[in-house]
Design a protein around this motif. Structure first.
Motif, PDB file in Angstrom:
ATOM      1  N   ALA A   1      16.558   4.572   0.115  1.00  0.00           N
ATOM      2  CA  ALA A   1      17.786   5.353  -0.107  1.00  0.00           C
ATOM      3  C   ALA A   1      18.316   5.897   1.218  1.00  0.00           C
ATOM      4  CB  ALA A   1      17.507   6.496  -1.085  1.00  0.00           C
ATOM      5  N   ILE A   2      17.405   6.358   2.075  1.00  0.00           N
ATOM      6  CA  ILE A   2      17.823   6.898   3.380  1.00  0.00           C
ATOM      7  C   ILE A   2      18.406   5.786   4.247  1.00  0.00           C
ATOM      8  CG2 ILE A   2      16.952   7.892   5.535  1.00  0.00           C
ATOM      9  CD1 ILE A   2      14.857   9.377   3.687  1.00  0.00           C
ATOM     10  N   LYS A   3      17.728   4.660   4.271  1.00  0.00           N
ATOM     11  CA  LYS A   3      18.224   3.528   5.065  1.00  0.00           C
ATOM     12  C   LYS A   3      19.625   3.112   4.585  1.00  0.00           C
ATOM     13  CE  LYS A   3      18.155  -0.414   7.530  1.00  0.00           C
ATOM     14  NZ  LYS A   3      18.337  -0.447   8.985  1.00  0.00           N
ATOM     15  N   ALA A   4      19.798   2.997   3.277  1.00  0.00           N
ATOM     16  CA  ALA A   4      21.095   2.576   2.740  1.00  0.00           C
ATOM     17  C   ALA A   4      22.172   3.623   3.037  1.00  0.00           C
ATOM     18  CB  ALA A   4      20.989   2.331   1.237  1.00  0.00           C
ATOM     19  N   ALA A   5      21.769   4.895   3.051  1.00  0.00           N
ATOM     20  CA  ALA A   5      22.760   5.955   3.273  1.00  0.00           C
ATOM     21  C   ALA A   5      23.198   6.013   4.733  1.00  0.00           C
ATOM     22  CB  ALA A   5      22.173   7.305   2.858  1.00  0.00           C
ATOM     23  N   LEU A   6      22.268   5.848   5.654  1.00  0.00           N
ATOM     24  CA  LEU A   6      22.601   5.998   7.073  1.00  0.00           C
ATOM     25  C   LEU A   6      23.077   4.681   7.685  1.00  0.00           C
ATOM     26  CD1 LEU A   6      19.787   8.377   8.417  1.00  0.00           C
ATOM     27  CD2 LEU A   6      22.080   8.952   7.608  1.00  0.00           C
ATOM     28  N   ASP A   7      22.642   3.596   7.129  1.00  0.00           N
ATOM     29  CA  ASP A   7      22.983   2.280   7.693  1.00  0.00           C
ATOM     30  C   ASP A   7      23.392   1.350   6.558  1.00  0.00           C
ATOM     31  OD1 ASP A   7      23.212   0.034   9.308  1.00  0.00           O
ATOM     32  OD2 ASP A   7      21.042  -0.266   9.512  1.00  0.00           O
TER      33      ASP A   7
ATOM     34  N   TYR B   1       0.803  -1.230   0.000  1.00  0.00           N
ATOM     35  CA  TYR B   1       0.000   0.000   0.000  1.00  0.00           C
ATOM     36  C   TYR B   1       0.836   1.280   0.000  1.00  0.00           C
ATOM     37  CZ  TYR B   1      -3.721  -3.244   1.373  1.00  0.00           C
ATOM     38  OH  TYR B   1      -4.602  -4.279   1.416  1.00  0.00           O
ATOM     39  N   GLY B   2       2.128   1.168   0.293  1.00  0.00           N
ATOM     40  CA  GLY B   2       2.955   2.375   0.413  1.00  0.00           C
ATOM     41  C   GLY B   2       3.144   3.077  -0.921  1.00  0.00           C
ATOM     42  N   ASP B   3       3.344   4.372  -0.863  1.00  0.00           N
ATOM     43  CA  ASP B   3       3.610   5.146  -2.069  1.00  0.00           C
ATOM     44  C   ASP B   3       4.990   4.764  -2.616  1.00  0.00           C
ATOM     45  OD1 ASP B   3       2.961   7.848  -3.638  1.00  0.00           O
ATOM     46  OD2 ASP B   3       5.082   7.854  -3.073  1.00  0.00           O
ATOM     47  N   PRO B   4       5.086   4.434  -3.911  1.00  0.00           N
ATOM     48  CA  PRO B   4       6.379   3.969  -4.447  1.00  0.00           C
ATOM     49  C   PRO B   4       7.501   4.996  -4.299  1.00  0.00           C
ATOM     50  CG  PRO B   4       4.583   3.528  -5.997  1.00  0.00           C
ATOM     51  CD  PRO B   4       4.004   4.362  -4.908  1.00  0.00           C
ATOM     52  N   ALA B   5       7.191   6.272  -4.502  1.00  0.00           N
ATOM     53  CA  ALA B   5       8.238   7.292  -4.381  1.00  0.00           C
ATOM     54  C   ALA B   5       8.726   7.374  -2.935  1.00  0.00           C
ATOM     55  CB  ALA B   5       7.700   8.648  -4.837  1.00  0.00           C
ATOM     56  N   LYS B   6       7.796   7.305  -1.993  1.00  0.00           N
ATOM     57  CA  LYS B   6       8.193   7.344  -0.595  1.00  0.00           C
ATOM     58  C   LYS B   6       9.033   6.113  -0.238  1.00  0.00           C
ATOM     59  CE  LYS B   6       6.667   7.361   4.173  1.00  0.00           C
ATOM     60  NZ  LYS B   6       5.621   7.506   5.177  1.00  0.00           N
ATOM     61  N   LEU B   7       8.589   4.955  -0.710  1.00  0.00           N
ATOM     62  CA  LEU B   7       9.347   3.736  -0.416  1.00  0.00           C
ATOM     63  C   LEU B   7      10.760   3.818  -0.973  1.00  0.00           C
ATOM     64  CD1 LEU B   7       6.675   0.950  -0.874  1.00  0.00           C
ATOM     65  CD2 LEU B   7       8.074   1.346   1.157  1.00  0.00           C
ATOM     66  N   SER B   8      10.878   4.375  -2.169  1.00  0.00           N
ATOM     67  CA  SER B   8      12.219   4.428  -2.747  1.00  0.00           C
ATOM     68  C   SER B   8      13.067   5.431  -1.969  1.00  0.00           C
ATOM     69  CB  SER B   8      12.135   4.681  -4.252  1.00  0.00           C
ATOM     70  OG  SER B   8      12.540   5.961  -4.593  1.00  0.00           O
ATOM     71  N   ALA B   9      12.471   6.533  -1.519  1.00  0.00           N
ATOM     72  CA  ALA B   9      13.225   7.481  -0.687  1.00  0.00           C
ATOM     73  C   ALA B   9      13.618   6.827   0.639  1.00  0.00           C
ATOM     74  CB  ALA B   9      12.389   8.738  -0.439  1.00  0.00           C
ATOM     75  N   MET B  10      12.709   6.055   1.228  1.00  0.00           N
ATOM     76  CA  MET B  10      13.022   5.377   2.488  1.00  0.00           C
ATOM     77  C   MET B  10      14.202   4.421   2.328  1.00  0.00           C
ATOM     78  SD  MET B  10       9.198   4.561   4.010  1.00  0.00           S
ATOM     79  CE  MET B  10       9.831   3.327   5.153  1.00  0.00           C
TER      80      MET B  10
ATOM     81  N   ALA C   1      24.762  12.619   4.171  1.00  0.00           N
ATOM     82  CA  ALA C   1      24.453  11.285   3.639  1.00  0.00           C
ATOM     83  C   ALA C   1      23.053  11.269   3.028  1.00  0.00           C
ATOM     84  CB  ALA C   1      24.573  10.241   4.749  1.00  0.00           C
ATOM     85  N   ILE C   2      22.105  11.928   3.698  1.00  0.00           N
ATOM     86  CA  ILE C   2      20.724  11.974   3.191  1.00  0.00           C
ATOM     87  C   ILE C   2      20.665  12.762   1.883  1.00  0.00           C
ATOM     88  CG2 ILE C   2      18.428  12.898   3.661  1.00  0.00           C
ATOM     89  CD1 ILE C   2      19.066  12.289   6.690  1.00  0.00           C
ATOM     90  N   LYS C   3      21.337  13.901   1.870  1.00  0.00           N
ATOM     91  CA  LYS C   3      21.353  14.722   0.649  1.00  0.00           C
ATOM     92  C   LYS C   3      21.950  13.921  -0.521  1.00  0.00           C
ATOM     93  CE  LYS C   3      21.697  18.488  -2.044  1.00  0.00           C
ATOM     94  NZ  LYS C   3      20.525  19.120  -2.684  1.00  0.00           N
ATOM     95  N   ALA C   4      23.063  13.258  -0.266  1.00  0.00           N
ATOM     96  CA  ALA C   4      23.716  12.493  -1.343  1.00  0.00           C
ATOM     97  C   ALA C   4      22.847  11.338  -1.800  1.00  0.00           C
ATOM     98  CB  ALA C   4      25.071  11.982  -0.872  1.00  0.00           C
ATOM     99  N   ALA C   5      22.095  10.760  -0.869  1.00  0.00           N
ATOM    100  CA  ALA C   5      21.257   9.603  -1.214  1.00  0.00           C
ATOM    101  C   ALA C   5      20.042  10.016  -2.039  1.00  0.00           C
ATOM    102  CB  ALA C   5      20.813   8.886   0.061  1.00  0.00           C
ATOM    103  N   LEU C   6      19.417  11.130  -1.663  1.00  0.00           N
ATOM    104  CA  LEU C   6      18.176  11.526  -2.337  1.00  0.00           C
ATOM    105  C   LEU C   6      18.447  12.380  -3.571  1.00  0.00           C
ATOM    106  CD1 LEU C   6      15.757  12.323   0.639  1.00  0.00           C
ATOM    107  CD2 LEU C   6      16.020  10.201  -0.659  1.00  0.00           C
ATOM    108  N   ASP C   7      19.558  13.063  -3.578  1.00  0.00           N
ATOM    109  CA  ASP C   7      19.872  13.977  -4.684  1.00  0.00           C
ATOM    110  C   ASP C   7      21.327  13.789  -5.088  1.00  0.00           C
ATOM    111  OD1 ASP C   7      19.886  16.073  -6.503  1.00  0.00           O
ATOM    112  OD2 ASP C   7      19.976  17.645  -4.973  1.00  0.00           O
ATOM    113  N   PRO C   8      21.650  12.594  -5.620  1.00  0.00           N
ATOM    114  CA  PRO C   8      23.070  12.277  -5.858  1.00  0.00           C
ATOM    115  C   PRO C   8      23.739  13.242  -6.837  1.00  0.00           C
ATOM    116  CG  PRO C   8      21.611  10.596  -6.785  1.00  0.00           C
ATOM    117  CD  PRO C   8      20.763  11.476  -5.939  1.00  0.00           C
ATOM    118  N   ARG C   9      22.972  13.874  -7.719  1.00  0.00           N
ATOM    119  CA  ARG C   9      23.576  14.799  -8.671  1.00  0.00           C
ATOM    120  C   ARG C   9      23.603  16.225  -8.133  1.00  0.00           C
ATOM    121  NH1 ARG C   9      22.646  13.410 -14.829  1.00  0.00           N
ATOM    122  NH2 ARG C   9      23.921  11.539 -14.785  1.00  0.00           N
ATOM    123  N   GLY C  10      23.016  16.426  -6.972  1.00  0.00           N
ATOM    124  CA  GLY C  10      23.102  17.745  -6.326  1.00  0.00           C
ATOM    125  C   GLY C  10      22.400  18.857  -7.075  1.00  0.00           C
ATOM    126  N   ILE C  11      21.245  18.526  -7.692  1.00  0.00           N
ATOM    127  CA  ILE C  11      20.572  19.566  -8.490  1.00  0.00           C
ATOM    128  C   ILE C  11      19.653  20.457  -7.669  1.00  0.00           C
ATOM    129  CG2 ILE C  11      20.640  18.210 -10.628  1.00  0.00           C
ATOM    130  CD1 ILE C  11      17.518  17.773 -10.124  1.00  0.00           C
TER     131      ILE C  11
END
Lengths: 473, 473
Positions: free
Chosen positions: A451-457, A440-449, B451-461
């Motif tokens: 990315a955040i998880k991979a970046a911080l952990d 049920y989750g929004d795909p854009a939100k899931l993909s951002a989540m 880390a969050i900025k790089a993860a969500l906006d890797p090209r820094g636009i």
């Protein structure tokens, strides 16, 4: 892939930490209240300071060992137990249990993550202030877990969810860095909102070790009533009427259904029932008043207007504290009655207020189409948050329906989704609802989540498998 | 490195979008209110739908072109102008200016990012509800910018910052994905709090295109008073007293200093001054009452208790709407008087309430040590948020102090930092305070932000150079 918290890892920890930080594993840390999951535990760590937490996490990150931050163990979505995979380290915050300071003049309290919620409430009360987070498990839930799951409860209507009560955090990030963010400031616009990112992340982005919370003025007077309403729609209109009369003074607005009263009669006959004949629908309303307002007068005024408008057909206004406690006892015993009856499927859902009456009607139809069930639909109506629980027909056991459980849940959650609601209003995702989030989750939100998880952990050590299913890193 | 929004990029956009989305560049989009920065603009885009925003961002990401999301242009920290580097695309939300829906029965309003704040307030008012965000620039600031900067203002004391008023967002992420998160739910614990991550990120993590907001009951009665207090400490105790008497009913609590009145006399003599002799310190207090409470009585009761406790020495209670408006006019004209006088250095700071009185004393001493200055210290006292502005001595020009500007700012911000305060309470970081964030920010938080900025906006636009200085990607 992660490694188990085994003897080698224990040896690594003991190189960096005093032995008393580790404790022999106890089975109770492997259990969750509903018994759906049984956890694996490699090591049990009970740190006493944020520095010890940092060392534990740093070591776990270096060794790629999974970590479960553990509060009071009261979570209902299995965020606190890992049923399979390499055995993790359970990191319980229970020894970080100091209320560090109460700033009554600032309406701020600073508590460590391991403080039991009821103790936070008591510390505020001792300073003549209110800490409004209130929920059934408050006697054993720890405030760090409340933060990690953004706990809700009965006070949300007036004071918000746990995140709304938090001003600042101290936390350990997945690489072991300590974030000293324990600010008491009401305004602080200096960069991304890491506080709210950790709150509600269910331990997957770090370990919260302490928090600064907002306190509020206590009410001079409270008023409590049980009002019989002709329908959920009328209940919502009653809430609207109450707000126009009283502004923010309505501090609880709980919906109850006849089925709940019947369950109490059936399995908890000692609970004093307020009505000779249980009403189809009623609301428990509580007012908290200041400024010299009289609670009895305010409630009377609301009741008169509601009766005139046909929003209430009858009602009981508590005449003293005992009666008020009796009314609340009815509401608070509903989960226990549900537990004894045994639900086929329980749902912690929220829907937009406007959609709520139709949802209740449509839900009943869909469930009836699936078979012979009883529905106990009750909860925090003002927040649109219903505990929508589906039970066996009278005399039948939940086991008779085990092959229908998924179907019932799918049916309820599909309907919730159709009307713009949430499949998890206040309990979180944990491991129980990972599939629901993917569905049920929004795909854009899931993909951002992700990315955040991979970046911080990046090594995926923090509460692995909770909230998100990540690929092997 | 980024590429400029040049003819090639324009051609790319015109392959995917109707020509009317682009407009000739106008100089006003390159300006910010205080004139510290002058922006570069390659292209100006005025999308009408979230899909057009998505296409613009997708193209910018593909072409590595920087994007500045643009609201009302009223931000005070140069978040809306890029002074150097490849010329960006300015993406103004001004054509997405519909209030999509007002759900009065739910106390919810859904507005597009380009709606002017005053129009949001008016739409709520037309439905007999209150949208409590209120600030000096409300006639031209757009709600998307208020969200991006987590704007504060005078209503924070009672109703919170912009983030506290927001239930859901629709936004375009840096890769062009649309997040459909426009929920009206009060409770929704389904994953990381992307909403609060975007709020306050100043356009560096995506473009907010619409939001669902909380509304509140309007007050039945309001009361306004100007109370003379012997000190800032007494003012804080008055706030405490008021809260114990009136709970959440205090809706504004603004501190003013004699210097502010003197500035008004000096440069805005037409402003009607309430006191024959300006007091050293006074507070503007506003009550918003429901439940049948009488504002005059409530204010009288507070004043009597405050006089008895020595917290107030004298005061004026507004007897009608005109007087209340006059009191507010004094407060609201202070920024304009400041602007005309011309500050050497302005500071939008917050400190813990308990530290505030000593901060004001210590600050005055440190500034006096630096030379001959005048300080106008005023603001949202209840939030610990002071506009702490340092001016030339009478008769001197700010230019005479230009070599001391950095020293003054450093001195003020160092002191703020020492007492646990914030160098940006409500205006944000933008480009003006990137260095301050690097200097005073918590290292763990900064590393998580990067880390969050790089993860969500890797090209820094997204709004490159605002909030964080990232390395070339």
């Amino acid at each position: 892939m992660l490694n188990p918290a085994d003897k080698d890892f224990e040896a690594l920890l003991l190189d960096h930490l005093p032995a008393e930080v580790l404790r022999p594993v106890e089975p109770r840390y492997a259990e969750e209240p509903r018994g759906y999951f049984k956890g694996l535990i490699g090591l049990l760590a009970l740190p006493r300071t944020v520095e010890e937490v940092s060392t534990l996490i740093r070591c776990a990150n270096a060794a790629r060992v999974g970590v479960i931050p553990y509060g009071g163990g009261t979570g209902l979505v299995a965020g606190q137990v890992i049923p399979d995979g390499p055995a993790p380290m359970v990191l319980s915050l229970e020894r970080m249990n100091a209320v560090r300071e109460v700033y009554a003049d600032e309406n701020v309290l600073v508590a460590e993550a391991g403080v039991i919620l009821a103790d936070v409430q008591a510390a505020a009360d001792a300073a003549d202030r209110l800490f409004p987070l209130s929920l059934a498990a408050e006697g054993s839930a720890r405030i760090g877990g409340n933060l990690a799951t953004n706990a809700g409860g009965t006070g949300v209507l007036r004071y918000g969810n746990t995140r709304d009560l938090c001003l600042g955090l101290e936390a350990v990030l997945p690489d072991g860095q300590i974030w000293h963010g324990l600010t008491r400031l009401r305004k602080n616009n200096t960069g991304y909102d890491l506080r709210n990112l950790l709150i509600g992340a269910e331990g997957t982005l770090g370990v919260i070790t302490a928090a600064a919370f907002k306190l509020f003025a206590q009410s001079e007077q409270t008023g409590t009533a049980l009002l019989i309403v002709p329908s959920p729609r009328a209940a919502l209109e009653l809430l609207s009427l109450g707000r126009s009369q009283l502004g923010e003074a309505i501090s609880a607005f709980e919906l109850m259904n006849r089925q709940g009263f019947d369950f109490l009669t059936e399995v908890l006959p000692h609970v004093r029932q307020p009505f000779a004949t249980p009403p189809e629908w009623c609301v428990l309303i509580e007012l908290g008043l200041n400024g010299g307002l009289d609670a009895a007068e305010a409630m009377e005024r609301l009741l008169v207007a509601a009766l005139e408008a046909g929003l209430v057909t009858d009602g009981l206004i508590a005449q003293n504290a005992q009666q008020a406690a009796d009314f609340w006892a009815v509401r608070e015993q509903l989960p226990e009655a549900n537990r004894i009856i045994g639900a086929v499927s329980s749902h912690d859902i929220s829907v937009p207020l406007r959609a709520l009456p139709d949802f209740i009607e449509a839900g009943a139809k869909r469930i009836a189409d699936l078979g012979d069930f009883r529905i106990n639909c009750f909860g925090h109506l003002g927040d649109g948050n219903l505990h929508y629980n589906v039970f066996p027909a009278k005399g039948k056991s939940r086991d008779a329906y085990s092959n229908q459980r998924d179907q019932v849940q799918r049916s309820v959650h599909d309907l919730v989704h159709e009307v713009g609601g949430s499949f998890s209003a206040e309990h979180g995702v944990g491991r129980l609802k990972v599939g629901e989030l993917e569905r049920y989750g929004d795909p854009a939100k899931l993909s951002a989540m992700r990315a955040i998880k991979a970046a911080l952990d990046p090594r995926g050590i923090m509460n692995p498998g909770a909230v998100l299913r990540m690929g092997a890193s």
